[in-house]
Design a protein around this motif. Structure first.
Motif, short mmCIF file in Angstrom:
data_model
loop_
_atom_site.label_atom_id
_atom_site.label_comp_id
_atom_site.label_asym_id
_atom_site.label_seq_id
_atom_site.Cartn_x
_atom_site.Cartn_y
_atom_site.Cartn_z
N LYS A 30 0.84 -1.21 0.00
CA LYS A 30 0.00 0.00 0.00
C LYS A 30 0.86 1.25 0.00
CE LYS A 30 -4.13 -1.80 2.29
NZ LYS A 30 -5.00 -1.69 3.50
N GLU A 34 1.01 4.28 -2.78
CA GLU A 34 0.82 5.69 -2.46
C GLU A 34 1.99 6.52 -3.00
OE1 GLU A 34 -1.65 7.30 -1.15
OE2 GLU A 34 -2.93 5.63 -0.55
N GLN A 37 1.86 6.79 -6.78
CA GLN A 37 0.85 7.75 -7.24
C GLN A 37 1.36 9.19 -7.14
OE1 GLN A 37 -2.77 7.10 -5.08
NE2 GLN A 37 -3.08 5.02 -5.92
N SER A 60 1.10 15.87 2.33
CA SER A 60 -0.11 15.04 2.23
C SER A 60 0.24 13.55 2.24
CB SER A 60 -0.86 15.40 0.94
OG SER A 60 -1.97 14.55 0.77
N LEU A 61 1.33 13.22 1.53
CA LEU A 61 1.78 11.81 1.52
C LEU A 61 2.21 11.38 2.91
CD1 LEU A 61 2.61 9.19 0.07
CD2 LEU A 61 4.81 10.28 -0.45
N ASN A 62 2.92 12.25 3.60
CA ASN A 62 3.40 11.95 4.95
C ASN A 62 2.24 11.68 5.89
OD1 ASN A 62 5.35 11.61 6.95
ND2 ASN A 62 5.13 13.74 7.61
N LEU A 63 1.18 12.48 5.79
CA LEU A 63 0.00 12.28 6.64
C LEU A 63 -0.69 10.95 6.32
CD1 LEU A 63 -1.51 15.91 6.63
CD2 LEU A 63 -0.38 14.73 8.54
N THR A 64 -0.73 10.64 5.03
CA THR A 64 -1.37 9.37 4.60
C THR A 64 -0.64 8.16 5.18
OG1 THR A 64 -2.10 10.42 2.54
CG2 THR A 64 -2.09 8.01 2.62
N LEU A 65 0.71 8.22 5.14
CA LEU A 65 1.50 7.08 5.61
C LEU A 65 1.47 6.94 7.12
CD1 LEU A 65 4.64 7.32 3.27
CD2 LEU A 65 2.57 5.94 2.99
N LYS A 66 1.20 8.04 7.81
CA LYS A 66 1.18 8.00 9.27
C LYS A 66 -0.22 7.86 9.84
CE LYS A 66 5.42 10.55 10.24
NZ LYS A 66 6.00 11.75 10.91
N THR A 67 -1.14 7.44 9.05
CA THR A 67 -2.51 7.27 9.53
C THR A 67 -2.55 6.21 10.63
OG1 THR A 67 -2.91 5.68 7.77
CG2 THR A 67 -3.59 7.95 7.38
N ASP A 69 -4.60 4.00 11.25
CA ASP A 69 -5.08 2.70 10.78
C ASP A 69 -3.92 1.78 10.41
OD1 ASP A 69 -7.08 0.82 9.97
OD2 ASP A 69 -6.54 1.30 7.90
#
Length: 386
Positions: A30, A34, A37, A60-67, A69
């Motif tokens: 995943k 990301e 993309q 934005s990518l950093n926030l996505t990877l640190k979610t 979940d």
């Protein structure tokens, strides 16, 4: 010792490890998607007229990877694996006592003899390089004397696995006299197997020629077996559909290889099984009982190192019984050098101490045999030797 709980715990750890590995791979995939993309978006924006704010994209990518979940998924499966591994380690520690020094006696071992046994074990198992290395490091050149014999055995076994009986037949022919003294007909069995191979894979004439050249010395004692083989000539090329089809079974090869190894070791003056393997296997079975015995005796402040026999029975199974054992039917004690088995005139056998008790320590005083109406005297009893 019941190893099923240990096996089950190990399987649980293995399943958790596979699940953790699969989950990690899924999350890594995943993350790769990301990142791919974002890279694709940056490359596409470079070709356009409107500029792209790289800082905001990377943020934005950093926030996505640190979610939470993704992190929680990783933490969850890793925690389950750690719990299972911890339980497994505790079960091992509980099941296998790491301190076994109390279960053996301080015996002055013959280091030379032990080294000979270890070297012979390596050669017996076909690990010749390892055996040579051990002999060199232990300074036991005498052990090399057995290497050539075990090397010959190993080569014969390898040839038989390749359906080549020539080395085995040559060995059996060379030692025919000794094999006959042992009442072994392994040479005939080897020739029989070779005859069947020739008949099945070559021609009837070649099989007949081979039979005439090798079966003559065995005709006197094994004529019926030879006649059966001669009848197989009528089924040349179709032996698998004949009344003698069982001669083609691979079981004959396995049994003959085992018998040959047994006879080979017998002529060498060696046991069929490795003494080292047998000793280790017996020790593994006896160790739990010995450890329990040590705990009980240490609690009673008793010492077992001076005992000539263990105070508890040690059932190791028939595979570890190499000589006859006599247990007195009266006292239920196992015979020893001090308490040997004795034969009564009536034919029954008791231990010496039982006879002494029954006769009230009087060699001329008659007493009744516990198993028949006969009256005997202790002086009439004779020691039995098995």
């Amino acid at each position: 010792m019941d190893v099923d709980p240990i096996k089950d715990a190990f399987e649980r750890v293995t399943k958790k490890q596979k699940l953790t590995s699969s989950k990690f791979q899924e999350i890594v995939q995943k993350i790769e998607e990301e990142i791919a993309q974002v890279l694709s978006r940056i490359q596409s924006e470079e070709d356009s007229a409107s500029p792209l704010d790289h800082t905001s994209v990377l943020s934005s990518l950093n926030l996505t990877l640190k979610t939470p979940d993704l992190v929680s998924q990783l933490e969850g499966v890793q925690k389950e694996l750690n719990v299972a591994a911890s339980k497994y380690a505790k079960l091992l520690e509980k099941s296998f006592n790491p301190e076994i020094s109390r279960a053996y006696r301080n015996v002055d071992f013959d280091a030379h003899l032990v080294n000979q046994i270890i070297a012979s074990h390596f050669y017996r198992e076909g690990q010749f390089d390892l055996g040579d290395c051990f002999v060199d490091e232990a300074s036991e050149p005498e052990a090399l004397a057995r290497k050539s014999a075990f090397l010959e055995l190993f080569q014969i076994m390898e040839a038989m696995r390749s359906r080549n009986l020539e080395p085995a037949i040559n060995w059996a022919t060379k030692h025919r006299g000794q094999l006959m003294e042992n009442n072994s007909n392994i040479e005939l069995k080897l020739h029989r197997l070779q005859f069947v191979e020739i008949l099945q894979n070559k021609s009837r004439d070649e099989a007949l020629k081979y039979a005439r050249s090798v079966f003559t010395p065995f005709a006197e004692k094994h004529m019926s077996e030879i006649q059966k083989l001669m009848a197989c000539l009528l089924w040349a090329g179709k032996l698998d559909s004949s009344p003698y089809a069982e001669l083609l079974s691979s079981v004959h090869w396995d049994k003959l290889a085992e018998e040959l190894k047994r006879q080979f070791c017998n002529l060498m003056g060696q046991s069929y099984d490795s003494p080292l393997s047998t000793t280790v296997a017996a020790g593994i079975q006896a160790l739990p009982t010995l450890l329990k015995l040590m705990n009980v005796m240490s609690g009673k402040k008793q010492e077992w190192h001076t005992m000539k026999q263990l105070p508890v029975p040690m059932d190791l199974g028939t595979e570890f019984q190499f000589h006859s054992i006599f247990v007195c039917p009266v006292s239920r004690d196992q015979a020893t050098e001090e308490n040997p088995p004795m034969l009564l005139p009536c034919g029954h056998a008791l231990c010496k101490q039982s006879i002494t008790k029954l006769s009230k320590n009087n060699n001329t005083r008659p007493f009744k045999c516990p198993y028949c109406p006969s009256e005997v005297e202790a002086g009439q009893c004779r020691q039995l030797f098995f």
